[in-house]
Design a protein around this motif. Sequence first.
Motif, short mmCIF file in Angstrom:
data_model
loop_
_atom_site.label_atom_id
_atom_site.label_comp_id
_atom_site.label_asym_id
_atom_site.label_seq_id
_atom_site.Cartn_x
_atom_site.Cartn_y
_atom_site.Cartn_z
N ILE A 159 -0.09 -4.15 -5.85
CA ILE A 159 0.18 -2.79 -5.38
C ILE A 159 -1.12 -1.98 -5.37
O ILE A 159 -1.78 -1.85 -6.41
N TYR A 160 -1.47 -1.47 -4.20
CA TYR A 160 -2.63 -0.60 -4.03
C TYR A 160 -2.11 0.82 -3.74
O TYR A 160 -1.14 0.97 -2.99
N CYS A 161 -2.77 1.82 -4.30
CA CYS A 161 -2.31 3.18 -3.99
C CYS A 161 -3.45 4.17 -3.93
O CYS A 161 -4.56 3.92 -4.40
N ILE A 201 0.85 -1.20 0.00
CA ILE A 201 0.00 0.00 0.00
C ILE A 201 0.88 1.24 0.00
O ILE A 201 1.83 1.34 0.79
N PHE A 202 0.56 2.18 -0.90
CA PHE A 202 1.21 3.49 -0.92
C PHE A 202 0.12 4.56 -0.91
O PHE A 202 -0.78 4.54 -1.76
N THR A 203 0.20 5.46 0.06
CA THR A 203 -0.82 6.52 0.16
C THR A 203 -0.25 7.90 -0.18
O THR A 203 -0.93 8.90 -0.02
N SER A 204 1.01 7.95 -0.64
CA SER A 204 1.61 9.23 -1.01
C SER A 204 2.76 9.03 -1.98
O SER A 204 3.40 7.97 -2.00
N LEU A 205 3.01 10.05 -2.77
CA LEU A 205 4.15 10.07 -3.69
C LEU A 205 5.46 9.90 -2.94
O LEU A 205 6.37 9.19 -3.37
N LEU A 209 4.76 5.52 -9.17
CA LEU A 209 4.99 4.08 -9.32
C LEU A 209 5.31 3.74 -10.78
O LEU A 209 6.23 2.98 -11.07
N ARG A 210 4.56 4.34 -11.71
CA ARG A 210 4.80 4.12 -13.13
C ARG A 210 6.19 4.59 -13.53
O ARG A 210 6.86 3.96 -14.34
N LYS A 211 6.61 5.73 -12.96
CA LYS A 211 7.93 6.29 -13.26
C LYS A 211 9.03 5.30 -12.89
O LYS A 211 10.09 5.25 -13.50
N ASN A 212 8.75 4.50 -11.85
CA ASN A 212 9.72 3.50 -11.39
C ASN A 212 9.51 2.13 -12.04
O ASN A 212 10.14 1.15 -11.66
N GLY A 213 8.59 2.09 -13.01
CA GLY A 213 8.40 0.87 -13.79
C GLY A 213 7.38 -0.10 -13.25
O GLY A 213 7.35 -1.26 -13.67
N PHE A 214 6.51 0.36 -12.34
CA PHE A 214 5.53 -0.56 -11.74
C PHE A 214 4.10 -0.05 -11.93
O PHE A 214 3.84 1.15 -11.82
N GLY A 215 3.20 -0.98 -12.17
CA GLY A 215 1.79 -0.64 -12.30
C GLY A 215 1.08 -0.78 -10.96
O GLY A 215 1.70 -1.06 -9.93
N THR A 216 -0.23 -0.59 -10.98
CA THR A 216 -1.03 -0.69 -9.75
C THR A 216 -2.20 -1.65 -9.98
O THR A 216 -2.80 -1.66 -11.05
N PHE A 217 -2.51 -2.41 -8.95
CA PHE A 217 -3.67 -3.29 -9.01
C PHE A 217 -4.95 -2.48 -8.81
O PHE A 217 -5.95 -2.71 -9.48
#
Length: 226
Positions: A77-79, A48-52, A88-96
């Motif tokens: 990954i939840y955000c 879980i990520f709740t902030s940049l 997250l995209r900038k670092n190469g990862f998507g989100t569920f």
Amino acid sequence: MNILFTKNIDSELLSKELGNDISAECVEVIKIENLEIESFDLKNNSLIFTSLNGVKSFFENGFKPNEDFTVKNYNKIYCVGEKTKKELRKNGFGTFKVLKNAETLSKFIIDHCSHEKFIHFCGNLAIDVLDKELPLQNISYKKVTVYKTEQLNPVIPEKYHAIVFFSPSGVRSFAKNNSLENMLLFSIGETTSKELRKHTKSEIFTSRKNTLSNLLLIIKDTLKNI
């Protein structure tokens, strides 16, 4: 019309979006410091990520999620918020799943994902909705603090027609030494507005999306009708 932004925003962007009739000034009311922590195996936990800032510090500390859903230790990954998703995209990862705030994320997890184990990478002042609600439903939840927010509590002697807020901690920092009365109040998202309501009974104009572009649109539309 004088507006104070409680965060540094590009002056050319503000001038372009708000026009020459509005004088916009910026002051930082909080300070962010990424913390150094030792990375660990994420195993099959959902993240879980709740902030940049949580995303930035997560990757700076060398964590590596596993997005291959065909293997055992896959990390969903939840955000919260579009800015967090973009980082997250900038670092190469998507989100569920992307939700607009911690409250809606908590409800979604309780309703649909109660069997998963969660690790929340966040700041020291993160809103406590998730760690209050999820354990009550016997959902495995662990909070990992990866950055620190310091409230600067500035004294602002100048008078402004409007003030713009970007986070609950920013609201608390400003409100400690300054009044929120007799001015227009603008807020990015409902979570920040909820904090503002603890400090004033004045009307609060809230962006529908947690984005700067939507917030500037709300400001422009509101000022047109004054």
